[in-house]
Enzyme design. Structure first.
Site, short mmCIF file in Angstrom:
data_model
loop_
_atom_site.label_atom_id
_atom_site.label_comp_id
_atom_site.label_asym_id
_atom_site.label_seq_id
_atom_site.Cartn_x
_atom_site.Cartn_y
_atom_site.Cartn_z
N HIS A 186 -18.26 -29.42 -10.08
CA HIS A 186 -18.45 -29.86 -11.47
C HIS A 186 -17.21 -30.54 -12.04
O HIS A 186 -17.29 -31.21 -13.07
CB HIS A 186 -18.88 -28.68 -12.37
CG HIS A 186 -17.82 -27.69 -12.71
ND1 HIS A 186 -17.67 -26.49 -12.06
CD2 HIS A 186 -16.85 -27.72 -13.65
CE1 HIS A 186 -16.67 -25.82 -12.59
NE2 HIS A 186 -16.15 -26.54 -13.56
N LEU A 214 -34.21 -18.90 3.77
CA LEU A 214 -35.27 -18.02 4.26
C LEU A 214 -36.56 -18.15 3.45
O LEU A 214 -37.64 -17.95 3.98
CB LEU A 214 -34.81 -16.56 4.23
CG LEU A 214 -33.64 -16.18 5.14
CD1 LEU A 214 -33.39 -14.68 5.06
CD2 LEU A 214 -33.91 -16.60 6.58
N GLY A 215 -36.44 -18.44 2.16
CA GLY A 215 -37.64 -18.55 1.32
C GLY A 215 -38.06 -17.22 0.72
O GLY A 215 -39.26 -16.92 0.68
N GLY A 271 -10.18 -26.12 -17.76
CA GLY A 271 -9.11 -26.85 -17.09
C GLY A 271 -8.62 -26.12 -15.85
O GLY A 271 -8.01 -26.73 -14.98
N ASN A 272 -8.88 -24.81 -15.78
CA ASN A 272 -8.52 -24.04 -14.59
C ASN A 272 -9.52 -24.21 -13.45
O ASN A 272 -9.26 -23.76 -12.33
CB ASN A 272 -8.43 -22.54 -14.91
CG ASN A 272 -7.10 -22.16 -15.53
OD1 ASN A 272 -7.00 -22.00 -16.74
ND2 ASN A 272 -6.07 -22.03 -14.71
N SER A 273 -10.67 -24.79 -13.71
CA SER A 273 -11.69 -24.94 -12.68
C SER A 273 -11.13 -25.63 -11.45
O SER A 273 -10.49 -26.68 -11.54
CB SER A 273 -12.87 -25.77 -13.21
OG SER A 273 -13.81 -24.96 -13.82
N ASP A 282 -21.01 -25.20 -5.73
CA ASP A 282 -20.14 -25.80 -6.74
C ASP A 282 -18.73 -26.02 -6.20
O ASP A 282 -17.74 -25.77 -6.87
CB ASP A 282 -20.09 -24.95 -8.02
CG ASP A 282 -19.44 -25.71 -9.19
OD1 ASP A 282 -19.46 -26.94 -9.17
OD2 ASP A 282 -18.89 -25.04 -10.09
#
Length: 518
Positions: free
Chosen positions: A146, A309-310, A252-254, A176
């Site tokens: 992101h 796997l579903g 901002g740490n992401s 992510d």
């Protein structure tokens, strides 16, 4: 001395343990004397080196740790041309729909708030700030998807203040995570740690650029919990397993690193749980168990192929274990099997409990989800199941996860009340199916209303949910449901299989007593 300090000193003077003993306790030794103990420190004077040795040793260790890790931390500035709604703005922080965008946000922070202007649409050009960590001397940097989503330009600021252009090597929306690369050699990098050994209470440090302009910051805290599911997941198939920490993480740490006391990378800071957009003591990081495997595939292939796997799963708990004839509260309950999925073709059924994967014990649904997501499509696996209290093994071929869905209001005139649970249910009519957009093979009863502060609300039921089973028995009508509730012994919990927002899960409901019903 400030008023606050005076107050602390005044309260401390009332305690029966003198300052000299407190200093001794700090060194890990307890000395008990029957004679009078005199304070070794005069109030207001600095402590001697011996008294603060433990604290200064800890400070020196943290300073050395920060100095070792910080050169591998980078600031990531992104220019993108993508219209983002709130759900695509990144999970850096999440706010309630009633909250408005705070005024006078610092540069780089605005992108992390959902409200993006008129119509909830972003400007044509966006500027965002995040963090990253160098994972190889050749310039590969790990960050969040992101952070770089939709990027047309990525610039990286190194710890030595060099500003370099970066290219996106690959992204993985499911976890992510993203890998970017700068054209440089012999860069300081960080060693991988083992997140599977983390324990609550363990010291960790979080690095990054809070609010975009506080570059190369470090905060200290502990592991608050491990193996957390995401409270914001928009897809139940996304792996959880998050590390929860009270080390301060802010917008901002992401993408920045979470490291252990050895300075090894144990997680990638990803989002915070907050009511106001700022840190409130609950930060979350992707464990290296997921991050390392994802980064290696992105570097080698530019993409990640995830196993599938579903099935939808619930954890086995002390409340629901006896419904499945289990000797202990361990494993993952299969709440839903997608038709024609790998699990369905392998013979997995709703109500099965997955106890093992390739001979290794499964403790809960989250751990199974993480392991399955890391499997290569086409792999052959053995699932150890418990079905109706009896163990069995099924062999199946892992499928490939795809981004598109692969998963498997009511009519008031046909609603029936259940006072013990505090909800009204209705038959699934064609109109109800169309309104709730239900698959044709779904059978049960629709939840019409839920009484506030009722057992049903406590279990998370909402209008529009569909109850598929009651105490492991399929439901065909609202009257079947009400009869089943009334026949349930007083005071006994009821197990419901509930379809909600495209996903099925088991819920344990504790009915009201007759006195509470009135």
């Amino acid at each position: 001395m400030s008023t606050a300090t005076n107050s602390l000193v005044a309260r401390a003077s009332k305690l029966s343990v003198p300052a000299g003993v407190v200093a001794t306790l700090a060194l890990g030794t307890i000395l008990i004397h029957h004679s009078q103990v005199h304070a070794a420190v005069v109030p207001g004077s600095p402590l001697d080196d011996h008294s603060v040795a433990a604290l200064t040793s800890l400070d020196q260790a943290m300073e050395a740790l920060a100095a070792r890790v910080t050169p591998a931390v980078v600031n990531v500035a992104v220019t993108s041309r993508e219209e983002r709604s709130e759900e695509h703005g990144g999970p850096e922080e999440r706010r309630g729909p009633e909250e408005e965008l705070p005024p006078n946000l610092p540069p780089g922070l605005r992108q992390f708030f959902g409200q993006m202007g008129p119509g909830n649409r972003a400007p044509e050009v966006e500027h965002g700030i995040g963090s990253g960590v160098i994972i190889s001397p050749e310039g590969y940097i790990l960050t969040n998807n992101h952070v770089v989503q939709g990027a047309v330009q990525v610039k990286v600021t190194l710890h030595d203040r060099r500003l370099l252009n970066a290219k996106v090597v690959g992204v993985d929306k499911l976890t992510d995570l993203a890998v970017i690369k700068v054209d440089a050699r012999d860069l300081p990098s960080i060693a991988w740690g083992d997140s599977t050994h983390l324990q609550p209470g363990q010291t960790v440090l979080a690095f990054g650029s809070p609010f975009g302009y506080l570059q190369f910051s470090v905060t200290r805290g502990i592991i608050s919990a491990v193996d957390r599911p995401s409270p914001f997941a928009d897809d139940p198939r996304k792996p959880g397993g998050f590390i929860q920490t009270d080390a301060a993480i802010n917008p901002g740490n992401s993408g920045g690193p979470l490291v252990d006391a050895r300075g090894e990378l144990v997680g990638i800071n990803t989002f915070i749980a907050t009511n106001n957009g700022a840190f409130q003591g609950a930060g979350f990081a992707i464990p290296t168990q997921i991050a390392r495997a994802t980064a290696e595939q992105l570097i080698q292939h530019g993409k990640v192929d995830h196993g599938y796997l579903g099935i939808s799963m619930n954890d086995v708990t002390p409340d629901n274990a006896h419904f499945f004839s289990l000797p202990e509260a361990s494993g993952a309950i299969v709440a839903q099997v997608t038709p024609d999925s790998p699990a369905a073709r392998g013979g997995v059924k709703t109500g099965d409990v997955i106890a093992q994967l390739n001979g290794e014990k499964i403790t809960n649904g989250s751990s199974l989800q993480v392991q399955v997501s890391q499997l290569r499509p086409g792999s052959r696996i053995a699932l150890g199941l418990i079905r109706d209290g009896k163990p069995l093994t099924v062999n199946l071929t892992v499928g490939e996860y795809h981004g598109s869905a692969e998963r498997a209001s009511a009519d008031p005139e046909q609603a029936s009340q259940s006072g013990k649970l505090g909800l009204a249910v209705a038959d699934l009519t064609p109109g109800t199916r169309q309104q709730l957009e239900l698959p044709p093979n779904l059978h049960g009863v629709a939840v019409q209303s839920v009484r506030p502060a009722s057992p049903a609300e406590d279990a998370g039921l909402q209008p529009g949910d569909v109850i598929l089973e009651l105490d492991r028995r399929p439901l065909s009508s609202a009257s079947d449901f009400v009869s089943g509730v009334h026949q349930s012994p007083a005071g006994k919990p009821i197990l419901l299989l509930v379809w909600s927002k495209g996903n099925a899960s088991y819920r344990t409901v504790r009915p009201d007593s007759p006195e509470q019903n009135g």
